[in-house]
Write a protein that holds these residues in place. Structure first.
Motif, short mmCIF file in Angstrom:
data_model
loop_
_atom_site.label_atom_id
_atom_site.label_comp_id
_atom_site.label_asym_id
_atom_site.label_seq_id
_atom_site.Cartn_x
_atom_site.Cartn_y
_atom_site.Cartn_z
N UNK A 124 37.05 19.90 39.93
CA UNK A 124 36.26 19.18 38.92
C UNK A 124 35.26 20.11 38.25
N UNK A 125 34.76 21.07 39.02
CA UNK A 125 33.77 22.01 38.49
C UNK A 125 34.26 23.44 38.75
N UNK A 126 34.17 24.28 37.71
CA UNK A 126 34.63 25.66 37.84
C UNK A 126 33.84 26.41 38.91
N UNK A 127 34.50 27.37 39.52
CA UNK A 127 33.82 28.28 40.44
C UNK A 127 33.88 29.69 39.85
N UNK A 128 33.00 30.56 40.34
CA UNK A 128 32.96 31.94 39.87
C UNK A 128 33.34 32.88 41.01
N UNK A 129 33.62 34.13 40.65
CA UNK A 129 34.01 35.11 41.67
C UNK A 129 32.90 35.33 42.70
N UNK A 130 31.63 35.16 42.28
CA UNK A 130 30.51 35.41 43.20
C UNK A 130 30.59 34.55 44.46
N UNK A 131 31.18 33.37 44.34
CA UNK A 131 31.29 32.48 45.49
C UNK A 131 32.13 33.11 46.61
N UNK A 132 33.03 34.01 46.24
CA UNK A 132 33.98 34.56 47.21
C UNK A 132 33.64 35.98 47.65
N UNK A 133 32.58 36.54 47.10
CA UNK A 133 31.94 37.76 47.56
C UNK A 133 32.86 38.99 47.65
N UNK A 134 33.69 39.22 46.61
CA UNK A 134 34.54 40.42 46.63
C UNK A 134 33.73 41.66 46.28
N UNK A 135 34.32 42.83 46.55
CA UNK A 135 33.73 44.09 46.11
C UNK A 135 34.31 44.54 44.77
N UNK A 136 35.60 44.29 44.59
CA UNK A 136 36.29 44.74 43.39
C UNK A 136 36.97 43.53 42.75
N UNK A 137 36.66 43.30 41.47
CA UNK A 137 37.27 42.18 40.74
C UNK A 137 38.22 42.78 39.70
N UNK A 138 39.43 42.21 39.66
CA UNK A 138 40.48 42.76 38.80
C UNK A 138 40.82 41.77 37.69
N UNK A 139 40.95 42.28 36.47
CA UNK A 139 41.41 41.47 35.33
C UNK A 139 42.76 41.99 34.85
N UNK A 140 43.30 41.32 33.83
CA UNK A 140 44.56 41.74 33.21
C UNK A 140 45.74 41.71 34.19
N UNK A 141 45.77 40.65 35.02
CA UNK A 141 46.91 40.42 35.91
C UNK A 141 47.08 38.92 36.09
N UNK A 142 48.16 38.52 36.70
CA UNK A 142 48.42 37.10 36.95
C UNK A 142 47.75 36.65 38.24
N UNK A 143 47.56 35.34 38.37
CA UNK A 143 46.95 34.79 39.59
C UNK A 143 47.75 35.20 40.82
N UNK A 144 47.02 35.69 41.82
CA UNK A 144 47.56 36.05 43.13
C UNK A 144 48.51 37.25 43.11
N UNK A 145 48.54 37.98 41.99
CA UNK A 145 49.29 39.24 41.97
C UNK A 145 48.78 40.18 43.07
N UNK A 146 47.49 40.14 43.32
CA UNK A 146 46.89 41.05 44.30
C UNK A 146 47.46 40.89 45.70
N UNK A 147 48.08 39.74 45.97
CA UNK A 147 48.68 39.51 47.29
C UNK A 147 49.78 40.52 47.60
N UNK A 148 50.41 41.06 46.56
CA UNK A 148 51.57 41.94 46.76
C UNK A 148 51.24 43.42 46.58
N UNK A 149 49.98 43.75 46.38
CA UNK A 149 49.63 45.17 46.19
C UNK A 149 49.34 45.79 47.55
N UNK A 150 50.34 46.39 48.15
CA UNK A 150 50.17 46.96 49.49
C UNK A 150 49.34 48.23 49.47
N UNK A 151 49.48 49.00 48.39
CA UNK A 151 48.70 50.23 48.25
C UNK A 151 48.35 50.40 46.78
N UNK A 152 47.09 50.69 46.50
CA UNK A 152 46.67 50.82 45.10
C UNK A 152 45.79 52.05 44.90
N UNK A 153 45.80 52.52 43.66
CA UNK A 153 44.96 53.64 43.25
C UNK A 153 44.02 53.14 42.17
#
Length: 328
Positions: free
Chosen positions: A220-249
């Motif tokens: 009902x109400x939007x949430x922001x990334x701050x709620x989930x306390x990540x260190x690195x936020x990624x744009x320009x990808x599809x939802x949950x793409x990050x689940x499949x990135x086993x190794x990244x540069x």
């Protein structure tokens, strides 16, 4: 033996040595070429862009957004600010987080030079030195594991106790470089070499903007990334793409995915108000982000949101860096 015989013998010996050395060189070269061609070459694919770099100096405190950070083995660092290197504890050294004290999410810990600046709603700013070598070192408990921290002093303790408004006394401790870190494997067997100060388990957590947007579309109400306390936020990808990135540069940094981030009641604390509702977005996440049944022994009933990484190669990363998926 005359001079002629000596010369012939020396020539024969040198010829044998040359053959041996030459043969060894061919073997080494062959092994090197064999390794080069047998080893699968790396495939590098651009998968996104870094849109935010966030350091949480105080565990459960406000994030500090930075343009770039040094990615060390134990997490992100910018100047004197290191991720989850300050911790609120009770008088007997047990950790205090936003799970028990939701209003901690409104506390800001930053550094100016060699001074720590502590701020909170309706509180006067408190400043104190980053290094206080004469203060006591306290034995603390973080998720059942022993770890030390340098006490930040009585004035800081009074500030926190007054802010949190509880009858118990709170203290602030700081993890220093010479102290023994916690081994991630002791909290989660999937980790091997990682060590951390006061994070739950991993040095780095990564999340995409698209995943947060996907979750918001179901609320009902939007949430922001701050709620989930990540260190690195990624744009320009599809939802949950990050689940499949086993190794990244990213920049000069190489990260290795270890596992997904299992979410808890802390996600129901609003980072803007410090109020806990104990329901959303956790319940919605549970409706579509539970693990595969084969992984239930790892995640149990926790929904998965974001990815936990170890640092394979340290370096600098910054907002605007391309994110490359590495595969072989």
């Amino acid at each position: 033996m005359d001079l002629r015989e000596l010369a012939v013998n020396a020539l024969a010996q040198n010829k044998k040595a040359a053959l041996l050395i030459g043969g060894a060189g061919v073997v080494v070269l062959g092994l090197g070429l064999g390794y080069k061609y047998l080893r699968k070459p790396e495939k590098v694919v651009r998968v996104g862009v870094v849109s935010q770099v966030l350091i949480h100096p105080l565990k459960s405190g406000k994030a500090v957004s930075v343009a770039l950070a040094e990615c060390q083995k134990m997490g992100l660092k910018f100047g004197e600010l290191q991720d989850r290197h300050w911790l609120v504890v009770t008088d007997d050294g047990h950790m205090v987080t936003g799970r028990q004290e939701p209003r901690l999410v409104l506390v800001s810990l930053t550094c100016e030079g060699v001074q720590v600046c502590l701020n909170g709603p309706n509180m006067e700013e408190l400043r104190f030195p980053v290094k206080q070598p004469d203060n006591l070192v306290i034995d603390c408990r973080v998720f059942g594991a022993d770890i030390q921290g340098r006490d930040c002093g009585d004035e800081v303790s009074r500030w926190l106790t007054r802010y949190l408004g509880a009858e118990k006394t709170f203290r602030l401790v700081h993890f220093e470089p010479q102290m023994k870190p916690r081994r991630s494997v002791e909290m989660e067997p999937l980790f091997s070499q990682s060590e951390v100060a006061y994070p739950d388990v991993a040095p780095v957590m990564l999340l995409s903007e698209a995943s947060v947007k996907n979750l918001s579309s179901k609320l009902e109400k939007d949430v922001t990334v701050e709620r989930f306390r990540p260190n690195i936020v990624i744009s320009d990808c599809e939802a949950f793409d990050e689940d499949s990135w086993e190794e990244i540069q990213i920049g000069s940094v190489r990260l290795q995915r270890v596992m997904s981030c299992g979410r808890c009641i802390f996600t129901t604390v609003d980072p803007e108000t410090g109020i806990i509702n104990r329901k959303e977005p956790l319940e919605t996440l549970k409706s579509y982000r539970l693990c595969d049944p084969s992984e239930k022994q790892i995640y149990k009933s926790a929904p998965l949101f974001g990815q936990l990484h170890t640092v394979k190669k340290t370096g600098i990363l910054q907002v605007g860096d391309m994110v490359y998926k590495i595969s072989r």
